[in-house]
Design a protein around this motif. Structure first.
Motif, PDB file in Angstrom:
ATOM      1  N   MET A  42      55.074  31.635  31.741  1.00 62.11           N
ATOM      2  CA  MET A  42      54.461  31.138  32.504  1.00 62.11           C
ATOM      3  C   MET A  42      54.457  32.494  34.175  1.00 62.11           C
ATOM      4  SD  MET A  42      53.531  28.766  34.560  1.00 62.11           S
ATOM      5  CE  MET A  42      53.132  29.758  36.548  1.00 62.11           C
ATOM      6  N   ARG A  43      56.516  33.000  33.318  1.00 59.70           N
ATOM      7  CA  ARG A  43      56.366  33.717  35.204  1.00 59.70           C
ATOM      8  C   ARG A  43      55.667  35.083  34.770  1.00 59.70           C
ATOM      9  NH1 ARG A  43      61.241  32.581  37.201  1.00 59.70           N
ATOM     10  NH2 ARG A  43      61.216  34.491  38.516  1.00 59.70           N
ATOM     11  N   SER A  44      55.389  35.581  33.052  1.00 55.83           N
ATOM     12  CA  SER A  44      54.127  36.416  33.524  1.00 55.83           C
ATOM     13  C   SER A  44      52.301  36.177  33.835  1.00 55.83           C
ATOM     14  CB  SER A  44      54.522  37.185  31.591  1.00 55.83           C
ATOM     15  OG  SER A  44      53.639  36.328  31.203  1.00 55.83           O
ATOM     16  N   ARG A  45      52.550  34.424  33.060  1.00 56.26           N
ATOM     17  CA  ARG A  45      50.962  35.064  34.126  1.00 56.26           C
ATOM     18  C   ARG A  45      50.770  34.958  35.068  1.00 56.26           C
ATOM     19  NH1 ARG A  45      47.241  32.213  30.520  1.00 56.26           N
ATOM     20  NH2 ARG A  45      47.528  30.414  32.129  1.00 56.26           N
ATOM     21  N   TYR A  46      51.812  34.236  36.217  1.00 50.14           N
ATOM     22  CA  TYR A  46      51.873  33.849  37.802  1.00 50.14           C
ATOM     23  C   TYR A  46      51.550  35.406  37.618  1.00 50.14           C
ATOM     24  CZ  TYR A  46      53.420  34.488  42.530  1.00 50.14           C
ATOM     25  OH  TYR A  46      53.412  34.491  43.908  1.00 50.14           O
ATOM     26  N   ALA A  47      52.703  36.606  37.566  1.00 54.60           N
ATOM     27  CA  ALA A  47      52.562  37.995  37.799  1.00 54.60           C
ATOM     28  C   ALA A  47      51.033  38.169  37.982  1.00 54.60           C
ATOM     29  CB  ALA A  47      53.454  38.751  36.889  1.00 54.60           C
ATOM     30  N   ALA A  48      50.152  37.899  36.685  1.00 57.50           N
ATOM     31  CA  ALA A  48      49.163  38.656  35.834  1.00 57.50           C
ATOM     32  C   ALA A  48      48.232  37.946  36.929  1.00 57.50           C
ATOM     33  CB  ALA A  48      48.912  38.146  34.392  1.00 57.50           C
ATOM     34  N   PHE A  49      48.795  36.762  37.316  1.00 56.03           N
ATOM     35  CA  PHE A  49      47.614  36.306  38.360  1.00 56.03           C
ATOM     36  C   PHE A  49      47.347  37.278  39.923  1.00 56.03           C
ATOM     37  CE2 PHE A  49      46.878  32.376  37.095  1.00 56.03           C
ATOM     38  CZ  PHE A  49      44.973  31.670  37.022  1.00 56.03           C
ATOM     39  N   ALA A  50      49.137  37.732  40.772  1.00 53.01           N
ATOM     40  CA  ALA A  50      49.147  38.782  41.392  1.00 53.01           C
ATOM     41  C   ALA A  50      48.350  39.658  41.056  1.00 53.01           C
ATOM     42  CB  ALA A  50      50.822  37.976  41.557  1.00 53.01           C
ATOM     43  N   ARG A  51      48.536  39.917  40.035  1.00 47.94           N
ATOM     44  CA  ARG A  51      48.286  41.401  39.975  1.00 47.94           C
ATOM     45  C   ARG A  51      46.446  41.878  39.308  1.00 47.94           C
ATOM     46  NH1 ARG A  51      51.498  45.740  39.522  1.00 47.94           N
ATOM     47  NH2 ARG A  51      50.245  46.827  37.971  1.00 47.94           N
ATOM     48  N   GLY A  52      45.940  40.587  39.475  1.00 49.44           N
ATOM     49  CA  GLY A  52      44.192  40.198  38.566  1.00 49.44           C
ATOM     50  C   GLY A  52      44.697  41.041  37.378  1.00 49.44           C
ATOM     51  N   GLU A  53      45.520  40.710  36.345  1.00 48.56           N
ATOM     52  CA  GLU A  53      45.607  40.795  34.650  1.00 48.56           C
ATOM     53  C   GLU A  53      44.445  39.681  34.436  1.00 48.56           C
ATOM     54  OE1 GLU A  53      46.361  43.805  33.247  1.00 48.56           O
ATOM     55  OE2 GLU A  53      47.947  44.250  34.649  1.00 48.56           O
ATOM     56  N   ALA A  54      43.342  39.603  34.639  1.00 45.88           N
ATOM     57  CA  ALA A  54      42.139  38.607  33.735  1.00 45.88           C
ATOM     58  C   ALA A  54      42.990  38.419  31.887  1.00 45.88           C
ATOM     59  CB  ALA A  54      40.988  38.444  34.329  1.00 45.88           C
ATOM     60  N   GLY A  55      42.583  40.085  31.748  1.00 44.06           N
ATOM     61  CA  GLY A  55      42.167  39.739  30.286  1.00 44.06           C
ATOM     62  C   GLY A  55      43.643  39.369  29.918  1.00 44.06           C
ATOM     63  N   TYR A  56      45.050  39.702  30.307  1.00 40.84           N
ATOM     64  CA  TYR A  56      45.935  38.703  29.632  1.00 40.84           C
ATOM     65  C   TYR A  56      46.567  37.411  29.897  1.00 40.84           C
ATOM     66  CZ  TYR A  56      51.502  38.361  29.611  1.00 40.84           C
ATOM     67  OH  TYR A  56      52.338  37.801  28.645  1.00 40.84           O
ATOM     68  N   LEU A  57      45.635  37.047  31.383  1.00 47.57           N
ATOM     69  CA  LEU A  57      45.604  35.545  31.213  1.00 47.57           C
ATOM     70  C   LEU A  57      45.052  34.735  30.013  1.00 47.57           C
ATOM     71  CD1 LEU A  57      44.698  34.967  35.006  1.00 47.57           C
ATOM     72  CD2 LEU A  57      46.769  34.643  33.698  1.00 47.57           C
ATOM     73  N   LEU A  58      44.303  35.056  30.094  1.00 48.94           N
ATOM     74  CA  LEU A  58      42.659  34.854  28.913  1.00 48.94           C
ATOM     75  C   LEU A  58      44.052  34.795  27.684  1.00 48.94           C
ATOM     76  CD1 LEU A  58      39.413  36.545  29.907  1.00 48.94           C
ATOM     77  CD2 LEU A  58      39.797  34.191  29.483  1.00 48.94           C
ATOM     78  N   ALA A  59      43.869  36.120  27.053  1.00 50.44           N
ATOM     79  CA  ALA A  59      44.837  36.466  25.634  1.00 50.44           C
ATOM     80  C   ALA A  59      45.873  35.734  26.003  1.00 50.44           C
ATOM     81  CB  ALA A  59      45.265  37.579  25.836  1.00 50.44           C
ATOM     82  N   THR A  60      46.610  34.767  26.141  1.00 52.10           N
ATOM     83  CA  THR A  60      47.816  34.261  26.364  1.00 52.10           C
ATOM     84  C   THR A  60      47.397  32.689  26.892  1.00 52.10           C
ATOM     85  OG1 THR A  60      48.433  34.213  28.752  1.00 52.10           O
ATOM     86  CG2 THR A  60      49.827  35.732  27.623  1.00 52.10           C
ATOM     87  N   TRP A  61      46.219  32.196  26.618  1.00 47.79           N
ATOM     88  CA  TRP A  61      45.997  30.974  26.729  1.00 47.79           C
ATOM     89  C   TRP A  61      45.182  29.863  25.339  1.00 47.79           C
ATOM     90  CZ3 TRP A  61      43.199  30.694  32.097  1.00 47.79           C
ATOM     91  CH2 TRP A  61      43.068  29.345  32.776  1.00 47.79           C
ATOM     92  N   HIS A  62      45.531  29.258  25.080  1.00 46.13           N
ATOM     93  CA  HIS A  62      45.736  28.564  23.976  1.00 46.13           C
ATOM     94  C   HIS A  62      43.903  28.685  23.618  1.00 46.13           C
ATOM     95  CE1 HIS A  62      44.976  25.238  20.094  1.00 46.13           C
ATOM     96  NE2 HIS A  62      46.699  25.763  20.482  1.00 46.13           N
ATOM     97  N   PRO A  63      43.094  29.153  22.519  1.00 52.16           N
ATOM     98  CA  PRO A  63      42.361  29.015  21.773  1.00 52.16           C
ATOM     99  C   PRO A  63      41.097  28.119  22.266  1.00 52.16           C
ATOM    100  CG  PRO A  63      43.181  29.919  20.554  1.00 52.16           C
ATOM    101  CD  PRO A  63      44.406  29.574  21.185  1.00 52.16           C
TER     102      PRO A  63
END
Ligand code: ZN
Length: 131
Positions: A38-59
């Motif tokens: 959860m923390r890393s996904r929030y940090a990904a939102f903050a840094r614009g890491e869309a690829g990480y958000l998709l990669a950590t999303w249930h298919p």
């Protein structure tokens, strides 16, 4: 000249980004708990890491693509409650509030998120109703 201090992680752990969520974003390591994810996904939102958000999303619930609004500044994440989601669990719940600001307007997002472990890695499944 003193060496500049490495930037702190946007998840506000107090640790440098490279030693915190940066390890997960780069794929060097995987978030060991639902809260860490959860923390890393929030940090990904903050840094614009869309690829990480998709990669950590249930298919099953993952969107086809993700457009992050560059005008949104993420200010703070408060983890309010966690249920399971530990090293030996296969499911977990994290309740949080995320604070942001966009064009001078403050916003907060309160959510109860469900996470599951898939192939030994935590992924975000869905938001559930609080309570
Ligand atoms: Zn972090």
């Amino acid at each position: 000249m003193p060496t500049p201090r490495p930037p702190h992680c946007p998840c506000l752990s107090g640790n440098p980004y490279a030693e915190c969520c940066g390890r997960f974003h780069s794929g060097e390591a995987f978030a060991p708990t639902a809260e860490a994810l959860m923390r890393s996904r929030y940090a990904a939102f903050a840094r614009g890491e869309a690829g990480y958000l998709l990669a950590t999303w249930h298919p099953l619930t993952r969107p086809e693509s993700l457009e992050l609004d560059a005008d949104v500044r993420w200010l703070r994440l408060d983890i309010e409650r966690t249920v399971q989601g530990g090293l030996f669990d296969s499911e977990g719940v994290v309740e949080f509030t995320a604070y942001s600001r966009s064009g001078g307007v403050a916003a907060q997002q309160h959510e109860v998120s469900r996470f599951v472990r898939l192939d030994r890695r935590w992924v975000y499944l869905e938001a559930v109703q609080p309570g």
